[in-house]
Design an enzyme around this catalytic site. Structure first.
Site, PDB file in Angstrom:
ATOM      1  N   PHE A 227       0.848  -1.189   0.000  1.00  0.00           N
ATOM      2  CA  PHE A 227       0.000   0.000   0.000  1.00  0.00           C
ATOM      3  C   PHE A 227       0.887   1.244   0.000  1.00  0.00           C
ATOM      4  O   PHE A 227       1.709   1.438   0.894  1.00  0.00           O
ATOM      5  CB  PHE A 227      -0.930   0.054   1.221  1.00  0.00           C
ATOM      6  CG  PHE A 227      -1.894   1.207   1.154  1.00  0.00           C
ATOM      7  CD1 PHE A 227      -3.135   1.057   0.544  1.00  0.00           C
ATOM      8  CD2 PHE A 227      -1.547   2.458   1.645  1.00  0.00           C
ATOM      9  CE1 PHE A 227      -4.017   2.138   0.446  1.00  0.00           C
ATOM     10  CE2 PHE A 227      -2.420   3.543   1.546  1.00  0.00           C
ATOM     11  CZ  PHE A 227      -3.655   3.375   0.942  1.00  0.00           C
ATOM     12  N   ASP A 333       9.168   3.252   1.830  1.00  0.00           N
ATOM     13  CA  ASP A 333       7.944   3.948   2.232  1.00  0.00           C
ATOM     14  C   ASP A 333       7.738   3.724   3.729  1.00  0.00           C
ATOM     15  O   ASP A 333       7.263   2.676   4.158  1.00  0.00           O
ATOM     16  CB  ASP A 333       6.769   3.397   1.414  1.00  0.00           C
ATOM     17  CG  ASP A 333       5.420   3.993   1.826  1.00  0.00           C
ATOM     18  OD1 ASP A 333       5.320   4.559   2.930  1.00  0.00           O
ATOM     19  OD2 ASP A 333       4.463   3.884   1.033  1.00  0.00           O
ATOM     20  N   LYS A 364       1.968  10.428   8.343  1.00  0.00           N
ATOM     21  CA  LYS A 364       1.282   9.923   9.553  1.00  0.00           C
ATOM     22  C   LYS A 364       1.822  10.505  10.869  1.00  0.00           C
ATOM     23  O   LYS A 364       1.557  11.659  11.165  1.00  0.00           O
ATOM     24  CB  LYS A 364       1.343   8.391   9.560  1.00  0.00           C
ATOM     25  CG  LYS A 364       0.386   7.791   8.502  1.00  0.00           C
ATOM     26  CD  LYS A 364       0.145   6.327   8.759  1.00  0.00           C
ATOM     27  CE  LYS A 364      -0.701   5.661   7.714  1.00  0.00           C
ATOM     28  NZ  LYS A 364      -2.109   5.616   8.093  1.00  0.00           N
ATOM     29  N   THR A 389       2.285  24.737  -5.422  1.00  0.00           N
ATOM     30  CA  THR A 389       2.060  25.997  -4.704  1.00  0.00           C
ATOM     31  C   THR A 389       2.528  25.913  -3.246  1.00  0.00           C
ATOM     32  O   THR A 389       3.350  26.696  -2.803  1.00  0.00           O
ATOM     33  CB  THR A 389       0.571  26.402  -4.734  1.00  0.00           C
ATOM     34  OG1 THR A 389       0.189  26.622  -6.089  1.00  0.00           O
ATOM     35  CG2 THR A 389       0.327  27.686  -3.943  1.00  0.00           C
TER      36      THR A 389
END
Lengths: 507, 507
Positions: A227, A333, A364, A389
């Site tokens: 994931f 990750d 997280k 931005t």
């Protein structure tokens, strides 16, 4: 409803001794040492003594509020309506006053407790107020104190060997910007260096969404049951469940098998090593043969959403070796595993890698997001190639700084390693006492990042709530424990007690 | 460096009269009416009297700080290092004390001024502190007051006909989640409704990143020179500049020509109508014939990043008609145009559409992001299809609520319409006085959302800074004006004066 909640909030804030005056705060802070014992007495002073379930969940007040909320917000994934004013430390409270020990912690993203006094202080600071209301376009108009915010915060805990960061908003875009850096890096290599200008053909084809002429298409290799997020690029590397992916166009990128190991890892060393060898072989095969050549491999240290799937440090060292050998980047990750929960600040510190990963993504528990890198070639060769931005949020970066201060002051990473060992031992005993209820117990030596399988998982989680503990699931049948870093032995005892009650009620 | 900046901050905060005590705040608030005149005296009380350029930019202090920042942060896109403690209202200040009228406003994302007193108050509230430090996984554990925060904030300003919102983090993921909703909606339609279960083949193929069997691939149609973000899905619809897209894999989605109109629009009505007719024809052709059939068309009311390209309300009504006719969704990307700058809260209100757009995305001046929708069929048929850990940020949603309060209290949308007309008139006069310097002046009747082309654009922007105004560019040669909503006639006069000086210095 708002006013009622605010009243609840006032009550909760009055309960916190640290909030009465800033001199109190200073006095309490002076009393800290890195001792877990001291931490314990501190945190317990503003926490409830234990769970307390007064009504069914949702109770009458929550039901009423949920039906109102449903008018404007999709409540089908709602787990528990929460009173964040009354929640404190490891305890989450609902509108009916039900108080649960929370070992799910907002899908593993609350690091140092609800209404943590140090974070309250940080949130009230002029620096925070300023950051919140004057949000910069960071790439164009960075705040004059941005270097110091990075150095005292995000970069202070940078993984070894990675001294740069590109900030983002959440796990998904942290991964996607890392992927973008990987594509730019590989194409630059193919072009022959940073000084080679783009050709007219390249620019023209990019504008038509074609890959640049003269090159094979590139890809990001991920693992089955992985994931990595749910935007279009990150979702293309996510392989957890069909519900995440159905109907959403994805890139034709390769997936390798995540090693199919058996638990406990140390009792199946030989067959696991064989599974890991096969997985590495598959990775190498895909790197060499997949029609869209991988420029990076992305992997979680522990596949979390996919069911808490582990592999050995040797596997990850092998992956570093294979990627180095073929000049492919390794992206780790750490969105769910990072920031202390495994008993190391970053889970990949468990691997003892000979050279660091090329990029490490986070979100997280950091309450902000981004990717770390070290190799200067991963800075794109021209400005505005990696840009947007906001490029993150300085207010959230300040919060991470305060979280890091709290982690260091209370030595929470080492603390979590210890409490995790204690909890694992207790779970091991439970699993022997109740066979079939705590299958494939995993996460030994990985702090509190522990999981097990239960054939009636969804019912298991629902029962746990009745007994006062909020737990999450993952994968097909995993019960995943994701406590905060301030979770202590006393909380572990409460958790174990409830788990035993759950098993008895399910039997 | 941090301490120096904080001292500057203290000075700036002391300068703000509203901050001395909350009773002062209450008193000043009571004195408000919706009159622009009163607003004017209020804002000018905490702003500098005008720009003041003391050193070259960057000056000595900024240069030193930038070289430090460059060690940890890519400064190649840096425009101006900013002292956000000293900045106030329409004025941005750098570390050397240079004070510039800011008509770029963090790439069009500061709505009501730097260090706005009402936002300071909101940022200091217990509700904000609570939201900041107890960040929820919104889909699972929404705060008990979430419905009221939405209703008094984001949903209070929902475009007509759209009463639902899915919250996100920034413009890119707002657009991407809207695209995901579009794909799910169209595939559900193809399947025959919300109650038709996914087949095993569909689930299997989704896990392999293949499109579901039995269906043609779908796409999102965007326009040439459009900008919709820089993540993989949004970047696939962005068609502004090669530097945004080079080397990044993109989906094979179609692009239509944005009408090639001439300015001023009202003087070229006939040929513009013809250009718009052709563009609509191309859209219809692509909807019917493109190999990956569009399930949605995404468009900006004014293509901003792409150079401030306008089209007439009739074109947009035509686009609504074509999309309705072929059962394709219309997504209006109001990330830059939204929240008042065009003299309407949402720019698409200028179009007088017979039926609302299907989705409207927002970010920037809202300081939070997401997409609005109305049709219940755009809620995916199952939970967890549109989901992620944070799903936005309640702290930022509270800030938007405070921004809305400030906009309403000071009637800033109507104010901006008026000031925009005044500014446009002055620019029109300048363009006649200095032919060749204010080409294709555009944005008449669109509030302060005004732009023009200058053949020496980059030099133009650099000169403007020397004279005390911070302006941004877009497209190939556009000077785009993106003042805040508190920009007044007196600021317009300062701007016009500086623009004239710039032109003289360039001549």
């Amino acid at each position: 409803m708002a006013s009622r909640t605010l009243q609840g909030g006032t009550r909760a804030l009055q309960r916190l001794p640290l909030l009465s005056s800033s001199s109190t705060t200073a006095r309490v802070r002076r009393s800290f040492t890195s001792s877990t014992r001291v931490m314990s007495s501190f945190y317990q002073s503003w926490e409830p003594k234990g769970p307390s379930v007064k009504t069914e969940i949702p109770g009458p007040k929550a039901k009423q509020a949920i039906s109102e909320l449903n008018q404007v917000f999709d409540t089908r994934s709602l787990n528990m309506l929460t009173d964040y004013y009354s929640s404190s430390g490891n305890y989450i409270v609902d509108p009916d006053g039900n108080t649960l020990l929370d070992v799910y912690a907002q899908i593993a993203s609350i690091p140092v407790g609800y209404n943590n006094p140090h974070l309250i202080e940080a949130a009230r600071s002029e620096q925070m107020v300023n950051a919140l209301i004057n949000r910069p376009a960071l790439g164009n108009f960075p705040p004059a104190d941005w270097a110091s915010v990075l150095e005292a915060g995000i970069l202070k805990v940078a993984p070894k060997g990675l001294n740069q960061v590109f900030t983002a908003m959440a796990g998904s875009d942290a991964n996607e910007t890392a992927y973008k850096a990987a594509f730019m890096w590989k194409r630059q290599q193919e072009r022959g260096g940073a000084n080679v200008e783009f050709t007219a053909e390249e620019m023209e084809s990019a504008m038509k969404n074609e890959l640049s002429p003269g090159s094979k298409p590139l890809s990001i290799l991920s693992f089955k049951t992985a994931f990595h997020g749910r935007l279009f690029g990150s979702l293309s590397t996510t392989r957890s469940k069909p519900i995440h992916k159905l109907d959403i166009p994805a890139f034709d990128w390769p997936q390798a098998t995540f090693p199919q190991v058996k638990y406990p890892l140390d009792q199946h060393a030989k067959e696991n090593a064989e599974a890991e060898r096969k997985a590495l072989e598959e990775v190498e095969h895909l790197i060499l043969n997949y029609h869209a050549r991988p420029c990076a491999v992305v992997i979680e240290p522990i596949q979390s959403e996919g069911g808490d799937n582990h592999a050995s440090p040797a596997f990850f060292r092998g992956l570093r070796e294979v990627t180095k050998k073929h000049d492919v980047l390794l992206i780790v990750d750490e969105v769910q595993t990072g920031v202390g929960a495994t008993g190391k600040f970053w889970a990949h510190e468990h691997w003892d890698l000979p050279t660091p990963p090329d990029m490490v993504t986070f979100s997280k528990k950091a309450q902000t997001a981004g990717y770390y890198f070290g190799n200067p070639e991963l800075r794109p060769n021209k400005p505005y190639r990696q840009f947007n931005t906001w490029m993150g949020d300085p207010a959230r970066a300040l919060l991470f700084k305060a979280i890091i201060e709290e982690i260091e002051r209370l030595d929470l990473v080492r603390h979590t390693a210890k409490v995790g060992d204690y909890l694992y031992g207790k779970l091991e005993a439970l699993s022997k006492k109740y066979p079939g209820h705590f299958d494939n117990l995993r996460g030994k030596g990985m702090g509190t990042f522990i999981a097990f399988d239960n054939p009636k998982r969804d019912q298991f989680l629902a029962e746990a709530k009745k007994f006062g503990v909020n737990i999450g699931g993952s994968g097909q049948s995993a019960v995943r424990l994701r406590p905060m870093l301030i979770f202590e032995q006393s909380h572990a005892d409460i958790l174990i007690d409830v788990l035993e009650k759950v098993v008895k009620s399910l039997s």
